[in-house]
Scaffold this motif. Structure first.
Motif, PDB file in Angstrom:
ATOM      1  N   VAL A 273       0.858  -1.185   0.000  1.00 54.63           N
ATOM      2  CA  VAL A 273       0.000   0.000   0.000  1.00 54.63           C
ATOM      3  C   VAL A 273       0.896   1.237   0.000  1.00 54.63           C
ATOM      4  CG1 VAL A 273      -1.875   1.212   1.165  1.00 54.63           C
ATOM      5  CG2 VAL A 273      -1.757  -1.278   1.250  1.00 54.63           C
ATOM      6  N   THR A 274       1.284   1.630  -1.185  1.00 52.47           N
ATOM      7  CA  THR A 274       2.144   2.795  -1.343  1.00 52.47           C
ATOM      8  C   THR A 274       1.739   3.539  -2.603  1.00 52.47           C
ATOM      9  OG1 THR A 274       4.453   3.562  -1.476  1.00 52.47           O
ATOM     10  CG2 THR A 274       3.914   1.506  -2.611  1.00 52.47           C
ATOM     11  N   GLY A 275       1.743   4.864  -2.538  1.00 51.85           N
ATOM     12  CA  GLY A 275       1.340   5.670  -3.678  1.00 51.85           C
ATOM     13  C   GLY A 275       2.463   5.840  -4.680  1.00 51.85           C
ATOM     14  N   VAL A 276       2.095   6.278  -5.874  1.00 47.11           N
ATOM     15  CA  VAL A 276       3.093   6.585  -6.900  1.00 47.11           C
ATOM     16  C   VAL A 276       2.768   7.946  -7.503  1.00 47.11           C
ATOM     17  CG1 VAL A 276       3.513   4.162  -7.472  1.00 47.11           C
ATOM     18  CG2 VAL A 276       1.835   5.454  -8.776  1.00 47.11           C
ATOM     19  N   VAL A 277       3.803   8.642  -7.916  1.00 41.96           N
ATOM     20  CA  VAL A 277       3.645   9.942  -8.555  1.00 41.96           C
ATOM     21  C   VAL A 277       4.519   9.966  -9.799  1.00 41.96           C
ATOM     22  CG1 VAL A 277       4.000  12.426  -8.336  1.00 41.96           C
ATOM     23  CG2 VAL A 277       3.137  11.127  -6.386  1.00 41.96           C
ATOM     24  N   ASP A 278       3.867   9.909 -10.973  1.00 42.14           N
ATOM     25  CA  ASP A 278       4.593  10.120 -12.221  1.00 42.14           C
ATOM     26  C   ASP A 278       4.054  11.401 -12.853  1.00 42.14           C
ATOM     27  OD1 ASP A 278       2.103   9.421 -13.206  1.00 42.14           O
ATOM     28  OD2 ASP A 278       2.891   8.084 -14.765  1.00 42.14           O
ATOM     29  N   GLY A 279       4.466  11.707 -14.070  1.00 40.47           N
ATOM     30  CA  GLY A 279       4.028  12.946 -14.700  1.00 40.47           C
ATOM     31  C   GLY A 279       2.521  13.043 -14.840  1.00 40.47           C
ATOM     32  N   ASN A 280       1.871  11.924 -15.137  1.00 37.23           N
ATOM     33  CA  ASN A 280       0.418  11.927 -15.284  1.00 37.23           C
ATOM     34  C   ASN A 280      -0.274  12.178 -13.955  1.00 37.23           C
ATOM     35  OD1 ASN A 280       0.251  11.299 -18.129  1.00 37.23           O
ATOM     36  ND2 ASN A 280       0.960   9.244 -17.605  1.00 37.23           N
ATOM     37  N   VAL A 281       0.236  11.575 -12.900  1.00 41.16           N
ATOM     38  CA  VAL A 281      -0.355  11.765 -11.581  1.00 41.16           C
ATOM     39  C   VAL A 281      -0.115  13.189 -11.087  1.00 41.16           C
ATOM     40  CG1 VAL A 281      -0.313  11.000  -9.169  1.00 41.16           C
ATOM     41  CG2 VAL A 281      -0.187   9.313 -11.015  1.00 41.16           C
ATOM     42  N   VAL A 282       1.061  13.735 -11.357  1.00 39.89           N
ATOM     43  CA  VAL A 282       1.347  15.132 -10.993  1.00 39.89           C
ATOM     44  C   VAL A 282       0.301  16.050 -11.610  1.00 39.89           C
ATOM     45  CG1 VAL A 282       2.927  17.062 -11.411  1.00 39.89           C
ATOM     46  CG2 VAL A 282       3.823  14.873 -10.610  1.00 39.89           C
ATOM     47  N   ARG A 283       0.072  15.867 -12.905  1.00 41.26           N
ATOM     48  CA  ARG A 283      -0.891  16.735 -13.593  1.00 41.26           C
ATOM     49  C   ARG A 283      -2.300  16.576 -13.022  1.00 41.26           C
ATOM     50  NH1 ARG A 283       0.570  15.287 -17.969  1.00 41.26           N
ATOM     51  NH2 ARG A 283      -0.893  13.615 -18.446  1.00 41.26           N
ATOM     52  N   MET A 284      -2.714  15.341 -12.800  1.00 36.73           N
ATOM     53  CA  MET A 284      -4.058  15.085 -12.291  1.00 36.73           C
ATOM     54  C   MET A 284      -4.244  15.660 -10.890  1.00 36.73           C
ATOM     55  SD  MET A 284      -5.829  12.768 -10.123  1.00 36.73           S
ATOM     56  CE  MET A 284      -4.840  11.268 -10.053  1.00 36.73           C
ATOM     57  N   LEU A 285      -3.297  15.423  -9.988  1.00 33.61           N
ATOM     58  CA  LEU A 285      -3.426  15.917  -8.625  1.00 33.61           C
ATOM     59  C   LEU A 285      -3.350  17.437  -8.549  1.00 33.61           C
ATOM     60  CD1 LEU A 285      -1.394  13.325  -6.502  1.00 33.61           C
ATOM     61  CD2 LEU A 285      -3.875  13.536  -6.728  1.00 33.61           C
ATOM     62  N   CYS A 286      -2.490  18.038  -9.375  1.00 31.27           N
ATOM     63  CA  CYS A 286      -2.403  19.501  -9.373  1.00 31.27           C
ATOM     64  C   CYS A 286      -3.723  20.126  -9.809  1.00 31.27           C
ATOM     65  CB  CYS A 286      -1.270  19.964 -10.300  1.00 31.27           C
ATOM     66  SG  CYS A 286       0.383  19.831  -9.580  1.00 31.27           S
TER      67      CYS A 286
ATOM     68  N   ARG B   7      -6.490  19.419  -6.972  1.00 35.94           N
ATOM     69  CA  ARG B   7      -6.254  20.270  -5.795  1.00 35.94           C
ATOM     70  C   ARG B   7      -5.977  21.727  -6.161  1.00 35.94           C
ATOM     71  NH1 ARG B   7      -7.129  18.256  -0.493  1.00 35.94           N
ATOM     72  NH2 ARG B   7      -6.873  15.998  -0.548  1.00 35.94           N
ATOM     73  N   ALA B   8      -6.009  22.064  -7.457  1.00 31.73           N
ATOM     74  CA  ALA B   8      -5.720  23.432  -7.906  1.00 31.73           C
ATOM     75  C   ALA B   8      -4.384  23.930  -7.371  1.00 31.73           C
ATOM     76  CB  ALA B   8      -6.849  24.382  -7.520  1.00 31.73           C
ATOM     77  N   ILE B   9      -3.376  23.107  -7.495  1.00 37.48           N
ATOM     78  CA  ILE B   9      -2.029  23.487  -7.068  1.00 37.48           C
ATOM     79  C   ILE B   9      -1.351  24.206  -8.226  1.00 37.48           C
ATOM     80  CG2 ILE B   9       0.241  22.626  -6.363  1.00 37.48           C
ATOM     81  CD1 ILE B   9      -1.197  20.325  -4.953  1.00 37.48           C
ATOM     82  N   GLY B  10      -1.108  25.480  -8.059  1.00 32.07           N
ATOM     83  CA  GLY B  10      -0.550  26.285  -9.132  1.00 32.07           C
ATOM     84  C   GLY B  10       0.924  26.578  -8.997  1.00 32.07           C
ATOM     85  N   ALA B  11       1.535  26.165  -7.887  1.00 33.09           N
ATOM     86  CA  ALA B  11       2.969  26.383  -7.700  1.00 33.09           C
ATOM     87  C   ALA B  11       3.756  25.409  -8.574  1.00 33.09           C
ATOM     88  CB  ALA B  11       3.339  26.221  -6.231  1.00 33.09           C
ATOM     89  N   ASP B  12       5.041  25.660  -8.697  1.00 34.83           N
ATOM     90  CA  ASP B  12       5.913  24.836  -9.537  1.00 34.83           C
ATOM     91  C   ASP B  12       5.914  23.398  -9.027  1.00 34.83           C
ATOM     92  OD1 ASP B  12       7.870  23.667 -11.054  1.00 34.83           O
ATOM     93  OD2 ASP B  12       9.473  25.055 -10.500  1.00 34.83           O
TER      94      ASP B  12
ATOM     95  N   ALA C 215      -6.201  23.461 -17.911  1.00 36.71           N
ATOM     96  CA  ALA C 215      -4.785  23.342 -18.274  1.00 36.71           C
ATOM     97  C   ALA C 215      -3.948  24.491 -17.718  1.00 36.71           C
ATOM     98  CB  ALA C 215      -4.628  23.250 -19.789  1.00 36.71           C
ATOM     99  N   ASN C 216      -4.585  25.438 -16.996  1.00 39.07           N
ATOM    100  CA  ASN C 216      -3.803  26.403 -16.229  1.00 39.07           C
ATOM    101  C   ASN C 216      -2.998  25.705 -15.141  1.00 39.07           C
ATOM    102  OD1 ASN C 216      -4.345  29.473 -16.795  1.00 39.07           O
ATOM    103  ND2 ASN C 216      -6.317  28.437 -17.125  1.00 39.07           N
ATOM    104  N   PHE C 217      -3.430  24.495 -14.795  1.00 44.07           N
ATOM    105  CA  PHE C 217      -2.729  23.677 -13.803  1.00 44.07           C
ATOM    106  C   PHE C 217      -2.199  22.424 -14.503  1.00 44.07           C
ATOM    107  CE2 PHE C 217      -6.222  25.895 -11.707  1.00 44.07           C
ATOM    108  CZ  PHE C 217      -5.578  26.549 -10.678  1.00 44.07           C
ATOM    109  N   PRO C 218      -1.034  21.907 -14.161  1.00 40.45           N
ATOM    110  CA  PRO C 218      -0.069  22.531 -13.240  1.00 40.45           C
ATOM    111  C   PRO C 218       0.705  23.645 -13.924  1.00 40.45           C
ATOM    112  CG  PRO C 218       0.843  20.515 -14.097  1.00 40.45           C
ATOM    113  CD  PRO C 218      -0.556  20.608 -14.651  1.00 40.45           C
TER     114      PRO C 218
END
Length: 415
Positions: free
Chosen positions: A96-109, A112-117, A221-224
Motif C-alpha cells: 500500500v504505497t502511492g506513486v507519482v509520475d508525470g500523469n499523476v502530478v498533472r491530475m493531482l495539481c 487540488r488546484a495546485i498552481g505552484a511549480d 490546463a492552467n494547472f499545473p
C-alpha cells in the motif's frame, strides 16, 4: 522501458526483450553490447544498462529474490527511483504505497488546484503525501494504474476530457473554470468563493504566484504550472563515415565504441571529435582522430557532406558530417581495441543510436548509385478515444473513503 517513453513505442521492444531474455538469469548473463543493441532507438540508454545491472545484482547478491517493498527496491537496485519502486511494490507485491509520475502530478495539481511549480521540493512532497493518502488499501496496484491512466487518457496536458472525467465533481481546477466562466458572463469583478488558503504572512506556497494570471483559453490546463526549463547545452562535433572496399566486392564502415560512462555509454558510433561551433580546424582535428583508429589516410578524400542536429535530453548536438571512401587501394587492416569494421547490413543491426542512423543517411544520400530507402520512421499516432471502462467510472469511490470526516474541503490548494 516506460520511463520517458510512450507505451505504443515500448510494446515491440518489450516483446523482443522478453523473447530474448525471459528470466532474470538470462538477462544477467547478457553482455552490455547485446543490451544496447536491443535497446537501440529507445533513448536514455542508461536505463537499459541499469536494468541489466539490477538483474545481475538480484541473481548474484540477492539469491534471485527481487526486493518486495518500495524502500528496499529503491535502496538495493541501481536506477530504481521513488516512482519505479512504488509502482513495482504496489502493482506486483501489493504494498500500500502511492506513486507519482508525470500523469499523476498533472491530475493531482488540477484536482487540488495546485498552481505552484510542481518540480519544487515543497510541491513534490505534497503530491507524494496526497498519493499516499489516496491509494486504496485493498487494491493499491489497481488504484495506482488507474490514477496514471486517468492522467494519460482523460486529464491530458492539452484538451483534457473533463466531461468524461470520473472525478470531475472533486476537481478544483474544474470548479475554477466554471467560476471564471460565470464571472465572464456577468462581467463582474471578484474572486473565487473559496476558503482563504494564504497565511496571514503571505502567499500560499501551493497556489499560483500573483504574477501568473489566469488564462481563460487554457481552462483546467492552467494547472499545473509550466516549469521553466533550461535550454539544452549547445555542442558541435565533426564526425566521419569511413568506408573501404573489400576483396569480395562489398564494403565496410568503421565504428568505434564510446566510453563506459557518460552520454550514450558503451554504444558504437562513427569516429568523431568535439569542435568549436565556428568550425575552424575541424577537418584537421577529425583527420587526426581518424588516423588514430585507421592509420594514414588520404586527406584530400575527406569530404564535408552536411549537418545533422540531434537533441538529447540536455544537449543540442550538431554533427558536421564528413565522408571518406577508400576505393582502389589496400584495405585498412588496423583494428585497435574499441574499433570494428562492419558491413552496411551489420551496421543496421548494431548497437548504434538514432543520431548515428541520421548521420549515415546523410552519407548514403551523397553516394552515387545508392538505393535510397523510402522507409520512414514510424510515428505513433493517438488512437481513437476509447470509451472509459466501468472500473474507471468508480474512481471517485477510491478518493472518498480516504477523506477524513474532519478533512478540509477541496476549496483551495492549501487544504
Amino acid at each position: 522501458m516506460l520511463q520517458q517513453t510512450q507505451v505504443a513505442t515500448v510494446i515491440d521492444y518489450y516483446t523482443r526483450w522478453m523473447q530474448k531474455w525471459p528470466t532474470l538469469q538470462d538477462l544477467a548473463s547478457a553482455s552490455l553490447e547485446e543490451v544496447n543493441q536491443l535497446w537501440a532507438g529507445l533513448g536514455y540508454y542508461s536505463r537499459g544498462r541499469r536494468l541489466q545491472e539490477g538483474a545481475r545484482k538480484v541473481v548474484e547478491e540477492l539469491e534471485g529474490h527481487v526486493p518486495r517493498t518500495a524502500e528496499s527496491l529503491q535502496q538495493l537496485l541501481p536506477g530504481v527511483g521513488r516512482y519505479t519502486a512504488g509502482a513495482i511494490a504496489s502493482i506486483v507485491f501489493g504494498q500500500v504505497t502511492g506513486v507519482v509520475d508525470g500523469n499523476v502530478v498533472r491530475m493531482l495539481c488540477r484536482v487540488r488546484a495546485i498552481g505552484a511549480d510542481p518540480n519544487s521540493s515543497l510541491v513534490s512532497q505534497q503530491l507524494w503525501s496526497l498519493a499516499q493518502q489516496l491509494v486504496d488499501p485493498i487494491r493499491p496496484g489497481d488504484f495506482n494504474q488507474a490514477a496514471m491512466e486517468l492522467g494519460a487518457t482523460v486529464c491530458t496536458p492539452q484538451r483534457p476530457l473533463c466531461s468524461q472525467c470520473p472525478v470531475q465533481n472533486l476537481c478544483r481546477a474544474y470548479q475554477r473554470v466554471e467560476w471564471e466562466q460565470l464571472q465572464a458572463s456577468r462581467s463582474l469583478p471578484g474572486s473565487p468563493d473559496v476558503e482563504e488558503c494564504a497565511s496571514n504572512n503571505g502567499q500560499c506556497q501551493l497556489c499560483a504566484p500573483p504574477t501568473e494570471p489566469w488564462d481563460q483559453t487554457l481552462g483546467v490546463a492552467n494547472f499545473p504550472r509550466k516549469a521553466s526549463r533550461r535550454p539544452p547545452r549547445v555542442e558541435c562535433s565533426a564526425i566521419c563515415v569511413l568506408e573501404q572496399s573489400r576483396a569480395l566486392g562489398d564494403t565496410q564502415i568503421l565504428l568505434v565504441q564510446r566510453p563506459d560512462s557518460g552520454l550514450l555509454a558503451g554504444l558504437w558510433e562513427f569516429p568523431s571529435v568535439t569542435v568549436e561551433p565556428s568550425g575552424q580546424h575541424q577537418r584537421k582535428a577529425l583527420l587526426q582522430e581518424l588516423q588514430s583508429w585507421a592509420g594514414p589516410l588520404p586527406a584530400t578524400r575527406l569530404q564535408h557532406l552536411g549537418q545533422v542536429v540531434h537533441t538529447f535530453s540536455h544537449i543540442k548536438l550538431t554533427y558536421h558530417v564528413y565522408g571518406l571512401a577508400l576505393g582502389g587501394q589496400t584495405p585498412v587492416t588496423i583494428t585497435p581495441p574499441g574499433a570494428r569494421w562492419l558491413t552496411r547490413e551489420e551496421f543496421r543491426t548494431a548497437a548504434v543510436s538514432t543520431a548515428m542512423k541520421k548521420v549515415f543517411r546523410v552519407y548514403e544520400d551523397q553516394q552515387p548509385g545508392t538505393c535510397k530507402s523510402s522507409k520512414r520512421s514510424r510515428v505513433s499516432t493517438p488512437s481513437s478515444q476509447k470509451q472509459l471502462s466501468p472500473g474507471q467510472q468508480v474512481l471517485d469511490s477510491f478518493f472518498q473513503p480516504h477523506t477524513r470526516t474532519d478533512a478540509p474541503r477541496f476549496d483551495s490548494a492549501a487544504q
